[in-house]
Design a protein around this motif. Structure first.
Motif, PDB file in Angstrom:
ATOM      1  N   ARG A  15       3.747 -13.932  -9.217  1.00  0.00           N
ATOM      2  CA  ARG A  15       2.650 -14.897  -9.004  1.00  0.00           C
ATOM      3  C   ARG A  15       2.461 -15.790 -10.227  1.00  0.00           C
ATOM      4  N   PHE A  16       2.555 -15.203 -11.407  1.00  0.00           N
ATOM      5  CA  PHE A  16       2.447 -15.949 -12.657  1.00  0.00           C
ATOM      6  C   PHE A  16       3.508 -17.052 -12.697  1.00  0.00           C
ATOM      7  N   ALA A  17       4.753 -16.673 -12.451  1.00  0.00           N
ATOM      8  CA  ALA A  17       5.859 -17.636 -12.498  1.00  0.00           C
ATOM      9  C   ALA A  17       5.748 -18.673 -11.388  1.00  0.00           C
ATOM     10  N   GLU A  18       5.296 -18.249 -10.219  1.00  0.00           N
ATOM     11  CA  GLU A  18       5.110 -19.178  -9.094  1.00  0.00           C
ATOM     12  C   GLU A  18       4.092 -20.259  -9.455  1.00  0.00           C
ATOM     13  N   GLN A  19       3.017 -19.858 -10.089  1.00  0.00           N
ATOM     14  CA  GLN A  19       2.006 -20.825 -10.499  1.00  0.00           C
ATOM     15  C   GLN A  19       2.544 -21.744 -11.601  1.00  0.00           C
ATOM     16  N   LEU A  20       3.283 -21.194 -12.542  1.00  0.00           N
ATOM     17  CA  LEU A  20       3.889 -21.999 -13.600  1.00  0.00           C
ATOM     18  C   LEU A  20       4.824 -23.055 -13.000  1.00  0.00           C
ATOM     19  N   ALA A  21       5.551 -22.680 -11.966  1.00  0.00           N
ATOM     20  CA  ALA A  21       6.504 -23.597 -11.320  1.00  0.00           C
ATOM     21  C   ALA A  21       5.823 -24.855 -10.799  1.00  0.00           C
ATOM     22  N   SER A  22       4.559 -24.746 -10.423  1.00  0.00           N
ATOM     23  CA  SER A  22       3.855 -25.916  -9.882  1.00  0.00           C
ATOM     24  C   SER A  22       3.713 -27.024 -10.922  1.00  0.00           C
ATOM     25  N   LEU A  23       3.859 -26.684 -12.199  1.00  0.00           N
ATOM     26  CA  LEU A  23       3.736 -27.672 -13.277  1.00  0.00           C
ATOM     27  C   LEU A  23       5.088 -28.193 -13.775  1.00  0.00           C
ATOM     28  N   LEU A  24       6.164 -27.612 -13.283  1.00  0.00           N
ATOM     29  CA  LEU A  24       7.485 -27.986 -13.792  1.00  0.00           C
ATOM     30  C   LEU A  24       7.966 -29.311 -13.218  1.00  0.00           C
ATOM     31  N   GLU A  25       8.770 -29.987 -14.025  1.00  0.00           N
ATOM     32  CA  GLU A  25       9.297 -31.313 -13.683  1.00  0.00           C
ATOM     33  C   GLU A  25      10.810 -31.334 -13.857  1.00  0.00           C
ATOM     34  N   PRO A  26      11.479 -32.353 -13.311  1.00  0.00           N
ATOM     35  CA  PRO A  26      12.923 -32.461 -13.502  1.00  0.00           C
ATOM     36  C   PRO A  26      13.286 -32.444 -14.984  1.00  0.00           C
ATOM     37  N   GLY A  27      14.312 -31.674 -15.315  1.00  0.00           N
ATOM     38  CA  GLY A  27      14.781 -31.594 -16.693  1.00  0.00           C
ATOM     39  C   GLY A  27      14.105 -30.517 -17.526  1.00  0.00           C
ATOM     40  N   ASP A  28      13.138 -29.786 -16.962  1.00  0.00           N
ATOM     41  CA  ASP A  28      12.481 -28.735 -17.735  1.00  0.00           C
ATOM     42  C   ASP A  28      13.441 -27.580 -17.995  1.00  0.00           C
ATOM     43  N   PHE A  29      13.256 -26.952 -19.152  1.00  0.00           N
ATOM     44  CA  PHE A  29      14.189 -25.908 -19.610  1.00  0.00           C
ATOM     45  C   PHE A  29      13.402 -24.690 -20.067  1.00  0.00           C
ATOM     46  N   LEU A  30      13.716 -23.530 -19.457  1.00  0.00           N
ATOM     47  CA  LEU A  30      13.086 -22.268 -19.827  1.00  0.00           C
ATOM     48  C   LEU A  30      14.143 -21.321 -20.380  1.00  0.00           C
ATOM     49  N   ALA A  31      13.973 -20.914 -21.628  1.00  0.00           N
ATOM     50  CA  ALA A  31      14.849 -19.939 -22.265  1.00  0.00           C
ATOM     51  C   ALA A  31      14.189 -18.574 -22.109  1.00  0.00           C
ATOM     52  N   MET A  32      14.869 -17.646 -21.446  1.00  0.00           N
ATOM     53  CA  MET A  32      14.283 -16.331 -21.152  1.00  0.00           C
ATOM     54  C   MET A  32      14.826 -15.275 -22.107  1.00  0.00           C
ATOM     55  N   GLU A  33      13.906 -14.466 -22.632  1.00  0.00           N
ATOM     56  CA  GLU A  33      14.273 -13.369 -23.525  1.00  0.00           C
ATOM     57  C   GLU A  33      13.547 -12.107 -23.092  1.00  0.00           C
ATOM     58  N   GLY A  34      14.250 -10.997 -23.131  1.00  0.00           N
ATOM     59  CA  GLY A  34      13.650  -9.709 -22.805  1.00  0.00           C
ATOM     60  C   GLY A  34      14.731  -8.675 -22.597  1.00  0.00           C
ATOM     61  N   ASP A  35      14.407  -7.441 -22.898  1.00  0.00           N
ATOM     62  CA  ASP A  35      15.362  -6.353 -22.722  1.00  0.00           C
ATOM     63  C   ASP A  35      15.712  -6.169 -21.248  1.00  0.00           C
ATOM     64  N   LEU A  36      16.743  -5.379 -20.986  1.00  0.00           N
ATOM     65  CA  LEU A  36      17.079  -5.014 -19.615  1.00  0.00           C
ATOM     66  C   LEU A  36      15.853  -4.393 -18.956  1.00  0.00           C
ATOM     67  N   GLY A  37      15.564  -4.828 -17.746  1.00  0.00           N
ATOM     68  CA  GLY A  37      14.435  -4.287 -17.007  1.00  0.00           C
ATOM     69  C   GLY A  37      13.078  -4.856 -17.384  1.00  0.00           C
ATOM     70  N   ALA A  38      13.063  -5.861 -18.247  1.00  0.00           N
ATOM     71  CA  ALA A  38      11.785  -6.451 -18.675  1.00  0.00           C
ATOM     72  C   ALA A  38      11.171  -7.348 -17.613  1.00  0.00           C
ATOM     73  N   GLY A  39      11.983  -7.834 -16.668  1.00  0.00           N
ATOM     74  CA  GLY A  39      11.453  -8.659 -15.586  1.00  0.00           C
ATOM     75  C   GLY A  39      11.944 -10.097 -15.564  1.00  0.00           C
ATOM     76  N   LYS A  40      13.052 -10.390 -16.228  1.00  0.00           N
ATOM     77  CA  LYS A  40      13.563 -11.770 -16.278  1.00  0.00           C
ATOM     78  C   LYS A  40      13.911 -12.284 -14.882  1.00  0.00           C
ATOM     79  N   THR A  41      14.611 -11.487 -14.108  1.00  0.00           N
ATOM     80  CA  THR A  41      14.975 -11.927 -12.752  1.00  0.00           C
ATOM     81  C   THR A  41      13.751 -11.949 -11.849  1.00  0.00           C
ATOM     82  N   THR A  42      12.858 -11.006 -12.000  1.00  0.00           N
ATOM     83  CA  THR A  42      11.606 -10.993 -11.227  1.00  0.00           C
ATOM     84  C   THR A  42      10.816 -12.269 -11.502  1.00  0.00           C
TER      85      THR A  42
END
Length: 156
Positions: A15-42
């Motif tokens: 839900r957090f990421a879904e809401q964040l997506a509403s603000l994203l625009e063409p060309g936006d870049f998200l660098a994801m960091e986190g250990d295995l199982g931290a929730g990057k794919t979620t």
């Protein structure tokens, strides 16, 4: 400067990421960091839902790059296995394209990342608890963080 939230469970992360997506625009870049199982794919699944992607979103661990179509194209990458030659993948086409680019394990290719970006740190804090930290780099992402307001208690 960074912005931090503590969330409970995969559904709240999405839900957090879904809401964040509403603000994203063409060309936006998200660098994801986190250990295995931290929730990057979620997190990326929630982002995809917020962008109107209808396909199943899963980890691009072995394919490295997956593309999805929604309100904006979503370029989902896992560069954990890229090795010493990330330039051979033609990443600039994605990094500076018309979609939203999400790169898991982005610190492994730090030298080729865009200077302006949002780094998303995901950390486990117990079985169900997750800490999400947004670190904006560049005016666009500072503004985005200031606009973003997520309250886990209300679902908004």
């Amino acid at each position: 400067m960074s912005y931090t939230w503590r969330l409970t469970g995969a559904q709240e992360t999405q839900r957090f990421a879904e809401q964040l997506a509403s603000l994203l625009e063409p060309g936006d870049f998200l660098a994801m960091e986190g250990d295995l199982g931290a929730g990057k794919t979620t997190f990326t699944q929630g982002l995809a839902k917020g962008l109107g992607v209808r396909q199943v979103v899963n980890s691009p661990t072995f394919t490295i790059i997956k593309e999805y179509q929604g309100r904006l194209p979503l370029y989902h990458m896992d560069v954990y296995r890229v090795g010493d030659d990330p330039d051979s993948l033609g990443l600039d086409d994605y990094f500076f394209g018309e979609g939203v680019c999400v790169v898991e394990w982005a610190s492994l290719i730090e030298d080729v990342l865009p200077t302006d970006r949002m780094t998303v740190f995901l950390r486990r804090e117990g079985e169900e608890q997750r800490m999400i930290e947004l670190v904006p780099q560049g005016n666009r992402y500072v503004k985005l963080c200031k606009e973003f307001d997520f309250d886990a208690r209300t679902g908004d």
